[in-house]
Scaffold this active site. Structure first.
Site, short mmCIF file in Angstrom:
data_model
loop_
_atom_site.label_atom_id
_atom_site.label_comp_id
_atom_site.label_asym_id
_atom_site.label_seq_id
_atom_site.Cartn_x
_atom_site.Cartn_y
_atom_site.Cartn_z
N VAL A 473 0.44 12.37 -1.01
CA VAL A 473 -0.97 12.89 -0.65
C VAL A 473 -1.82 13.53 -2.09
O VAL A 473 -2.33 14.22 -1.92
CB VAL A 473 -0.50 14.25 0.06
CG1 VAL A 473 -0.37 13.93 1.75
CG2 VAL A 473 0.41 15.12 -0.53
N VAL A 476 -5.40 9.26 -3.20
CA VAL A 476 -5.72 8.24 -1.98
C VAL A 476 -5.04 8.82 -0.95
O VAL A 476 -5.87 8.92 0.24
CB VAL A 476 -4.96 6.89 -2.20
CG1 VAL A 476 -4.95 6.06 -1.18
CG2 VAL A 476 -5.46 6.47 -3.52
N ALA A 504 4.30 13.48 3.95
CA ALA A 504 5.40 13.68 2.84
C ALA A 504 5.02 13.79 1.62
O ALA A 504 4.10 12.76 1.39
CB ALA A 504 6.43 13.21 3.05
N SER A 556 3.39 5.47 -5.47
CA SER A 556 3.28 4.51 -6.15
C SER A 556 4.89 4.16 -6.44
O SER A 556 5.08 3.72 -7.46
CB SER A 556 2.60 4.28 -7.61
OG SER A 556 3.06 5.74 -8.26
N LYS A 579 1.88 -1.07 -4.54
CA LYS A 579 1.99 -2.39 -4.84
C LYS A 579 3.42 -2.66 -5.23
O LYS A 579 3.72 -4.04 -5.29
CB LYS A 579 1.33 -2.94 -6.03
CG LYS A 579 -0.17 -2.80 -6.06
CD LYS A 579 -1.14 -2.86 -7.16
CE LYS A 579 -1.19 -1.89 -7.92
NZ LYS A 579 -2.25 -0.86 -7.54
N ALA A 611 -8.63 -2.95 -3.83
CA ALA A 611 -8.80 -1.70 -3.18
C ALA A 611 -9.33 -2.40 -1.81
O ALA A 611 -8.53 -3.23 -1.08
CB ALA A 611 -9.81 -0.60 -3.66
N LEU A 613 -11.64 -4.25 -0.99
CA LEU A 613 -12.26 -5.55 -0.73
C LEU A 613 -11.62 -6.70 -0.07
O LEU A 613 -10.13 -6.37 -0.23
CB LEU A 613 -12.48 -6.11 -2.13
CG LEU A 613 -13.36 -5.43 -3.08
CD1 LEU A 613 -13.48 -6.28 -4.55
CD2 LEU A 613 -14.82 -5.45 -2.48
N LYS A 682 -0.82 -7.38 -9.38
CA LYS A 682 -1.94 -8.02 -8.20
C LYS A 682 -1.86 -9.38 -8.22
O LYS A 682 -1.88 -9.98 -7.37
CB LYS A 682 -3.25 -7.49 -8.62
CG LYS A 682 -3.61 -5.73 -8.28
CD LYS A 682 -4.67 -5.30 -8.85
CE LYS A 682 -4.59 -3.79 -8.69
NZ LYS A 682 -5.78 -3.17 -9.43
N GLY A 797 -10.80 3.61 -6.98
CA GLY A 797 -11.19 4.70 -6.79
C GLY A 797 -10.58 5.16 -5.17
O GLY A 797 -10.38 4.42 -4.53
#
Ligand code: ADP
Ligand code: ASP
Ligand code: MG
Length: 818
Positions: A473, A476, A504, A556, A579, A611, A613, A682, A797
């Site tokens: 939390v 994002v 969580a 992450s 990722k 993000a 896109l 990525k 963002g």
């Protein structure tokens, strides 16, 4: 003539009996009436229990007095209306029944045996008691019911507890009542007789059947089944609270629904009515103003292919298998002959087209006898090894969908079976009637209620429930909750109920199956438990097996990424912004997809690159449609794009990093961005979409920081040292500017391999214009060649990333969205 049957709850007390008399009096004004009454609810169970207890030598006094007290209590309540002159004969009649019961139980107790005929007689006492009281109450209201003894008119043969009526004989016996007989008749339901004084039962719930037989034998114009619900529902209302009463159903639909467990009608009720074309209406005696359900031959074809669902419990599946059965004529005949000889009724049959096995369902209580009968019938084959095994699987139930409209309609079964898959319900056998009016799945009885609710929702549901379980939390995850809260009302208006059922963070976890209120989720989370969240999520999903549960990873964390397979096994779909799973070891990447496909769970990760896109989806579509991607190049880090943009405007690198940190454009430790690891992940994720099996170490990585600069140590020390690189970096940027070029941090996937690093690009190059937190990707492919496909826009963002996660969640919704 109208036959009105009142069920156990409809005659369950003084108040209810008054209502029955009201209904009968109103009907009597228009037509001749026969009333068929059940026992007061609970009484038949009590009598059957008493017989069993007596048979086992137990004490039955309490049960016996309960029989007396229940009826005496009702009579006392009605005393005012009945008056002493009517109350006394009722009490005498009840006393006679009580002594009959005492005698029977005594006999059973002495013999320690309760023959089926004795049980038939004993269990029918409740109906007789109810009719005594009801008859007196009718008389007190000026009605003159003629009491009919079913043993003299419902003539049956066969099993005393599941007797078969002899319709021709019944019609003969009913003739005097039919033609010019009394205007009002009252008959106990549930039993008949053999014509020679013996009582035979029509089976549990059989009063409906009594009434139908009477209606057929009396050539009635209408049969009313008065019960405690507003008619036949689209599913058992106790199991599916959303079920609704059906205004109309056909005879055939009602028969299928009742046969497969809709308790509201005894399974044999419809046949006699249908044969004589007598419409049946199922009504609520507690709400007579409700029109209930009309069962007719001419029921309007349903707008919906499925009319309703039913659920039959206590089923066992018997399977006889063996290579020696293949192509041997008469095998099926022998199987079912064995059942017929043993008097076992077969509920459902399926046969694999290989002919190597035949499976069928019987009542669980008969399963053992069924297996024994087959073992005798196939003794020779079993010994010769032509039949391998005769298996019995117990604890099952049959879930059926029923509807005349299913005929020739495509996709109805598909919806049924995929709904069962949604809730992780495995199917032991399937059968479709050749009339195409019902499809049945044999499933575990324990799975039944939630399977039923979910299947019902798929056919009739106006809202689709989506359960989110969120880990993380931070910026994002927090933003995602804000967006969910904002969009929920709009989605609900489109039939999607997006519920956050668990949240969580690294310390706490809160779960609420009905959905957490998102006002004040922070406080609730802080006060939440501190167990291992992934285990809690898995347990919740396993226990509840909801319809569309989605685990959303906004962390992450590598550990959480490693938990995806087990979460999928527990039934959760996975949507991730993290990722780590896709950029982890290739073996894990592969295994994750295999697990997803094995458990039919979806795994969506559009926000892993660029993000929100549309990168992953676009790439997948290019590949799916047969394009070959030759080269991917792009600016894949919003933070680096922002930093390099500032440097180009003359801001020193260290300052640009500081500004990016202040605006939360970087990872908590900006070195993760500056070193290029994030971009390398990525690039690797994109490469794997192309089918490559590279590992992260294989991505050629060129840090944005000079190689002779010491970037180790605590973050503050690193930031304090960072201005050392400013001058050198600025010189490089200026020199390139003189050549008409700018510096970009580019990731690429080419046939030679994956790489990330600083790249000078001419001002005319599409990537030169990308700065200020933007991402851009170009895909050079066989189709997009020589001009590549370019996707460009904000790629960093919390707001866009969370929106990308939410979009992935909504991809899992089936219904039409706004
Ligand atoms: P009665 O005593 O009036 O014969 P039952 O208890 O035998 O009543 O049958 C009515 C009950 O059947 C309802 O209360 C309901 O719980 C149950 N039921 C199961 N399936 C259905 C269905 N499809 N429609 C309506 N009721 C159903
Ligand atoms: N009273 C009987 C039973 O409970 C018959 C009926 O209600 O239809 O099975
Ligand atoms: Mg009933």
């Amino acid at each position: 003539m109208r036959v009105m049957k009142f069920g156990g709850t409809s005659v369950g007390g003084a108040e209810q009996l008054r209502r029955v008399v009201d209904l009968v009096a109103a009907a009597r004004k228009e037509t001749r009436v026969m009333v068929v009454a059940s026992a007061v609810s609970g009484i038949t169970n009590l009598l059957v229990d008493a017989a069993r207890v007596a048979c086992e030598g137990g004490a039955v006094d309490a049960l016996r007095s309960r029989f007396e007290d229940v009826h005496a209590g009702i009579v006392r309540e009605l005393a005012g209306e009945l008056g002493a002159s009517r109350q006394r004969p009722v009490e005498e009649g009840l006393a006679a029944l009580a002594s009959e019961l005492r005698g029977l139980l005594q006999g059973v107790g002495l013999l320690r045996e309760c023959s089926p005929s004795v049980l038939a007689l004993l269990s029918g006492l409740g109906e007789r008691a109810a009719c005594l009281i009801l008859g007196a109450l009718m008389r007190s209201r000026g009605l003159e019911p003629h009491l009919v003894d079913p043993r003299e008119v419902i003539i049956c043969a066969g099993d005393p507890l599941q007797a078969t009526p002899l319709m021709d004989e019944c019609r003969k016996r009913f003739a005097p009542l039919r033609d010019g007989g009394p205007g009002l008749m009252l008959m106990p339901g549930f039993f008949g007789g053999d014509g020679r004084g013996k009582t035979l039962s029509l089976g549990r719930g059989g009063s409906d059947y009594s009434a139908a037989l009477a209606a057929a034998a009396l050539d009635a114009a209408l049969l009313d089944i008065w019960t405690d619900v507003d008619g036949i529902f689209s599913a058992d209302p106790r199991l599916v609270p959303e079920a609704f009463p059906l205004p109309e159903v056909s005879f055939e639909e009602a028969m299928e629904l009742a046969y497969f467990g809709a308790k509201v009608l005894h399974p044999k009720t419809i046949a006699p009515a249908r044969e004589r074309g007598i419409p049946v209406s199922v009504r609520n005696s507690f709400r007579p103003e409700h029109p209930g359900t009309r069962v007719t031959a001419t029921a309007a074809p349903p707008e919906h292919p499925v009319r309703g669902l039913s659920f039959l419990r206590d089923i066992a599946l018997i399977n006889i298998a063996g290579a020696g059965l293949k192509g041997v004529p008469g095998t099926a005949a022998r199987v079912f002959e064995a059942m017929a000889h043993t008097g076992i009724s077969v509920v459902l049959i399926t046969q694999g087209s290989s002919e190597c096995s035949i499976s069928f369902c019987v009542q669980q209580a008969e399963a053992e006898r069924a297996v024994a009968a087959l073992e005798v019938a196939f003794e020779v084959e079993l010994e010769a090894g032509k039949v391998d095994t005769i298996e019995r699987q117990a604890g099952l139930a049959i879930l059926s969908i029923v509807g005349d409209g299913m005929r020739h309609r495509v996709g109805v079964a598909g919806t049924f079976f995929s709904a069962l898959a949604d809730v992780g319900c495995s199917i032991a056998a399937i059968a479709q009637g050749s009339s195409e009016r019902s499809i049945s799945a044999v499933i575990s009885e324990a799975d039944g209620p939630r399977a039923m609710a979910h299947v019902h929702g798929q056919y009739f549901g106006t809202t689709e429930v989506v359960e989110l379980l969120l880990a993380g939390v931070g910026s994002v995850g927090g933003e995602l909750l804000r967006q969910v809260q904002q969009q929920a009302p709009k989605l609900r208006a489109h039939g999607v109920d997006l519920r956050v059922c668990a949240i969580a963070n690294s310390r706490h976890c809160v779960v609420a199956s009905e959905g957490l209120s998102l006002d004040g989720w922070k406080e609730r989370l802080d006060a939440g438990g501190d167990g291992p969240a992934m285990e809690t999520f898995r347990d919740w999903a396993r226990a509840k097996r909801p319809g569309r549960p989605i685990f959303v990873d906004c962390t992450s964390s590598e550990n959480i990424a490693l938990a995806y397979p087990s979460l999928m096994e527990a039934g959760l779909h996975v949507v991730t912004a993290n990722k780590k799973a896709n950029a982890g070891r290739w073996n894990h990447w592969r295994a994750l997809r295999e697990t997803a496909s094995r458990h039919q769970r979806r795994f969506l990760y559009e926000t892993n690159v660029g993000a929100a896109l549309p990168v992953i989806d676009t790439l997948k579509n290019m590949l799916r449609t047969g394009d070959r991607v030759l080269r991917i190049e792009g600016i894949l880090s919003g933070s680096l794009s922002f930093i390099l943009g500032l440097v180009e405007e003359g801001v020193p690198l260290s300052k640009a990093v500081g500004t990016a940190m202040e605006r939360r454009f970087t990872e908590p430790d900006p070195r993760d961005d500056l070193h290029g690891t994030d971009v390398a992940r990525k690039v690797l994720i994109l490469a794997r979409e192309l089918g490559r099996t590279d590992e992260l170490e294989g991505v050629a990585l060129d840090s944005l920081l000079p190689s002779d600069f010491d970037a180790t140590g605590p973050l503050d020390d690193f930031l304090a040292r960072l201005p050392q690189v400013d001058a050198g970096f600025q010189r490089r940027v200026d020199a390139l500017r003189a050549e008409g070029k700018v510096l970009r941090y580019v990731g690429s996937v080419t046939p030679e391999g994956c790489s990330v690093g600083l790249m000078p690009v001419p001002l005319a190059h599409p990537l030169a214009a990308v700065k200020g937190g933007e991402n851009a990707l170009s895909f050079l492919s066989e189709r997009y060649s020589p001009t590549p496909m370019v996707i460009r826009g904000y790629g960093a963002g919390a707001a866009v990333t969370a929106s990308g996660v939410l979009a992935d969640v909504l991809r899992l919704v089936e219904g039409p969205l706004p």
